[in-house]
Design an enzyme around this catalytic site. Structure first.
Site, PDB file in Angstrom:
ATOM      1  N   THR A 297      45.106  39.356  39.054  1.00 62.13           N
ATOM      2  CA  THR A 297      44.485  38.838  37.904  1.00 62.13           C
ATOM      3  C   THR A 297      43.204  38.040  38.472  1.00 62.13           C
ATOM      4  O   THR A 297      43.230  37.435  39.282  1.00 62.13           O
ATOM      5  CB  THR A 297      45.420  38.057  36.969  1.00 62.13           C
ATOM      6  OG1 THR A 297      44.567  37.885  35.891  1.00 62.13           O
ATOM      7  CG2 THR A 297      45.923  36.865  37.584  1.00 62.13           C
TER       8      THR A 297
ATOM      9  N   GLY B 184      48.672  41.233  30.537  1.00 56.21           N
ATOM     10  CA  GLY B 184      49.039  40.954  29.090  1.00 56.21           C
ATOM     11  C   GLY B 184      49.377  39.202  28.791  1.00 56.21           C
ATOM     12  O   GLY B 184      49.862  39.004  27.864  1.00 56.21           O
TER      13      GLY B 184
ATOM     14  N   ASP C 102      45.387  28.420  33.065  1.00 54.34           N
ATOM     15  CA  ASP C 102      46.876  28.549  33.032  1.00 54.34           C
ATOM     16  C   ASP C 102      47.658  27.129  33.478  1.00 54.34           C
ATOM     17  O   ASP C 102      48.867  27.254  33.034  1.00 54.34           O
ATOM     18  CB  ASP C 102      47.410  29.731  34.033  1.00 54.34           C
ATOM     19  CG  ASP C 102      47.228  31.055  33.594  1.00 54.34           C
ATOM     20  OD1 ASP C 102      46.936  31.119  32.073  1.00 54.34           O
ATOM     21  OD2 ASP C 102      47.598  32.329  34.114  1.00 54.34           O
TER      22      ASP C 102
ATOM     23  N   THR D 285      44.666  41.332  33.356  1.00 50.62           N
ATOM     24  CA  THR D 285      45.140  41.176  34.457  1.00 50.62           C
ATOM     25  C   THR D 285      45.363  42.782  34.855  1.00 50.62           C
ATOM     26  O   THR D 285      45.178  43.618  33.921  1.00 50.62           O
ATOM     27  CB  THR D 285      46.522  40.530  34.237  1.00 50.62           C
ATOM     28  OG1 THR D 285      46.455  39.166  34.030  1.00 50.62           O
ATOM     29  CG2 THR D 285      47.497  40.708  35.629  1.00 50.62           C
TER      30      THR D 285
ATOM     31  N   SER E 256      52.259  31.409  36.079  1.00 49.87           N
ATOM     32  CA  SER E 256      51.877  32.750  35.549  1.00 49.87           C
ATOM     33  C   SER E 256      52.957  33.268  34.824  1.00 49.87           C
ATOM     34  O   SER E 256      54.202  33.065  34.754  1.00 49.87           O
ATOM     35  CB  SER E 256      51.631  33.453  36.914  1.00 49.87           C
ATOM     36  OG  SER E 256      51.218  34.873  36.600  1.00 49.87           O
ATOM     37  N   SER E 257      52.503  34.468  34.086  1.00 52.18           N
ATOM     38  CA  SER E 257      53.448  35.400  33.443  1.00 52.18           C
ATOM     39  C   SER E 257      53.741  36.531  34.013  1.00 52.18           C
ATOM     40  O   SER E 257      54.586  37.604  33.639  1.00 52.18           O
ATOM     41  CB  SER E 257      53.001  35.760  32.001  1.00 52.18           C
ATOM     42  OG  SER E 257      53.150  34.208  31.288  1.00 52.18           O
TER      43      SER E 257
HETATM   44  N1  GLY Z   1      46.751  34.738  33.969  1.00 58.72           N
HETATM   45  C1  GLY Z   1      47.825  35.491  33.677  1.00 58.72           C
HETATM   46  C2  GLY Z   1      49.195  35.092  34.215  1.00 58.72           C
HETATM   47  O1  GLY Z   1      49.109  34.598  35.302  1.00 58.72           O
HETATM   48  O2  GLY Z   1      50.024  35.376  33.793  1.00 58.72           O
END
Ligand code: GLY
Length: 535
Positions: A359, A433, A383, A341, A412-413
């Site tokens: 990302t 990350g 995800d 990302t 998402s993170s």
């Molecule tokens: N694909 C990483 C996120 O969205 O957290």
């Protein structure tokens, strides 16, 4: 000041600022340029989030997370025998979500931009059509991924010399198909991506290869403007991303828990400090797994409760200062998540502040370029939770809030965040990350607020990560001396160290001195070509 993962993208943003653009304009130009120069995560085929704090006091967030196509369904990652097919989830054509980045940039521009959109796309077109020099960092990626590039004719055409041989360091890498796609966006607006030639080529390739995205899915995609999520930490105000990111909620929960401790007197990276970080992480990530998903699909999500000081106080009450808790086994676990990302930050001369994390999910996403389009497609469907009702120790989670459904946004993170002091932006921060994004941002904030580090030190400092399950405390290599690791183990933590090539995150930040307004931009030393520049 602009800070991003690539110097040419940073320059594109700085030049827009010089030409009178504001921070939103510069963020859009940087984002389009990264889609050319940093294909690992810069994108127009993926999605992300933009958070803005404007000088006039307006705060807002744009959600351009990918969506599941209309033909998607909760059991799509099972094979005909009902077994989980990981490759369908994380690889290939079914792993691609409907891209959101282009719509997100247009939505942010319509609301907050100043310069014409064509001025913000032109630098990317120039980089794609005139070409960029293949750096060692790019070459390393290309070598590692060459077999995957060869699997898809569109990808081989974009990432191999004349489609035939690998690029070498120092070669000029031109991307004519990507330049043409960007020109269609410049000339026709969003419709130049979500309708017409680009949409048709993408949908045709999907049909031919068993993918799900149709022209109707593309035409139906909408970015969403959302109110920012707010919290506070020891007098600093936090402005961050709400769901469908879990990042903001989880960050605020952890900081709320930690606010109840005097971390500074525990000593930086003492076992006591790291234990409290880990226990806060464990609890906030348990909440994340239980409750969070697409907000429209989960109207009952207890966001206000999760970010409240009262909830944090209850969670803090369960922490023993010298004993690790056990993560409740397997009832809630998370799917594997990639570490790629990218995050970037912009502050303009007036003081408008913008942070973007976007990302393709994995590094280079699905590795698929639809023929004739020149851009990589995400594999963000990975995800979503893969198997309804199945949650187990292997890392599967089957809880309802984040199951696949048509049009739904996957959890998402990503944690693009701005901290304010006395109402003005003080710290802009974020990182790639996967699930470690949130704990990376947490530690930069704690390093600066509790341990008074400057931004460069706070970002460079080694990091730890705990995410509830698996019940493991992961530490960057050389992150703590052996005696600290032993002490953490004596508390009951299962301590593991990342390998030297597996660093945690690549944070990008800007700090603004409240007294002088001087900006310091810092690209994480973990980012091979990260850059900060101002004028
Ligand atoms: N694909 C990483 C996120 O969205 O957290």
């Amino acid at each position: 000041m602009v800070v991003s993962a690539h110097p040419l993208a940073t320059s594109a943003g700085v030049q827009v600022l010089r030409d009178g653009g504001n921070a939103v304009d510069a963020a859009i130009a940087t984002g389009f340029a990264l889609a050319v120069t940093y294909p690992a995560a810069g994108n127009i085929g993926g999605g992300g989030f933009l958070v803005a704090v404007m000088k006039d006091g307006r705060t807002t967030a744009f959600d351009f997370r990918e969506t599941a196509p209309a033909a998607a369904h909760a059991r799509m990652f099972l094979d005909s025998a009902g077994a989980y097919a990981e490759d369908r989830h994380h690889e290939g054509w079914t792993s691609v979500g409907v891209p959101g980045t282009v719509a997100g940039f247009f939505a942010a521009h319509a609301k907050l931009g100043r310069l014409p959109m064509r001025r913000l796309i032109d630098p990317a077109i120039g980089l794609a059509s005139k070409g960029i020099t293949v750096s060692w960092a790019l070459y390393d990626d290309f070598v590692e991924l060459d077999d995957e590039f060869l699997r898809h004719p569109g990808t081989a055409a974009a990432f191999r010399k004349k489609g035939k041989e690998p690029y070498q360091p120092g070669d000029l890498w031109k991307q004519p198909d990507l330049a043409a796609t960007l020109r269609r966006i410049r000339d026709k607006g969003e419709a130049g991506f979500y309708r017409g030639t680009t949409a048709r080529r993408l949908a045709e390739a999907m049909r031919a290869n068993g993918g799900l995205i149709t022209e109707e899915d593309l035409a139906a995609y909408r970015a969403k403007e959302r109110p920012v999520l707010r919290g506070s930490y020891r007098g600093a105000e936090i402005v961050t991303m709400p769901p469908p990111s879990s990042g903001g909620i989880t960050l605020i929960t952890m900081l709320n828990i930690l606010e109840g401790y005097d971390l500074a007197s525990a000593g930086w990276h003492s076992a006591g400090h790291l234990h409290l970080l880990a226990e806060s992480m464990r609890r906030a990530y348990a909440d994340r797994a239980r409750h969070l998903g697409d907000p429209e699909a989960n109207p009952g999500m207890p966001v206000d409760l999760l970010v409240s000081k009262e909830h944090a106080a209850r969670l803090r009450g369960g922490i023993d200062p010298a004993r690790a808790s056990r993560s409740d086994p397997v009832r809630f676990n998370d799917p594997p998540e990639s570490v790629e990302t990218t995050h970037y930050c912009v502050v303009d001369a007036e003081g408008n502040a913008v942070v973007v994390t976007y990302t393709l999910e994995d590094s280079y996403g699905s590795k698929i370029v639809a023929p004739g389009t020149g851009f990589l497609l995400n594999n963000e469907m990975g995800d979503f939770n893969p198997v309804p009702g199945r949650t187990d120790t292997t890392g599967l989670i089957g809880t309802p809030p984040n199951l696949v459904a048509p049009g739904r946004r996957m959890l998402s993170s990503m944690t693009p965040t701005i901290l304010l002091r006395d109402g003005a932006p003080w710290l802009l921060i974020g990182s790639p990350g996967g699930r470690t994004i949130i704990t990376t941002v947490l530690q930069v904030v704690v390093n600066m607020v509790d341990f008074r580090m400057d931004l460069a030190e706070a970002i460079a400092a080694p990091r730890i990560h705990h995410q509830w399950l698996p019940d493991v405390l992961r530490i960057e290599k050389y992150g703590v001396p052996p005696e600290t690791a032993e002490r953490l183990a004596s508390f009951g933590h299962r301590v593991t160290f990342r390998g030297s090539s597996r660093e945690q995150g690549r944070a990008m930040g800007i700090v603004i001195d409240p007294a002088t307004a001087i900006r310091q931009g810092v690209a994480d030393p973990r980012q091979p070509e990260g850059s900060a520049a101002g004028y």
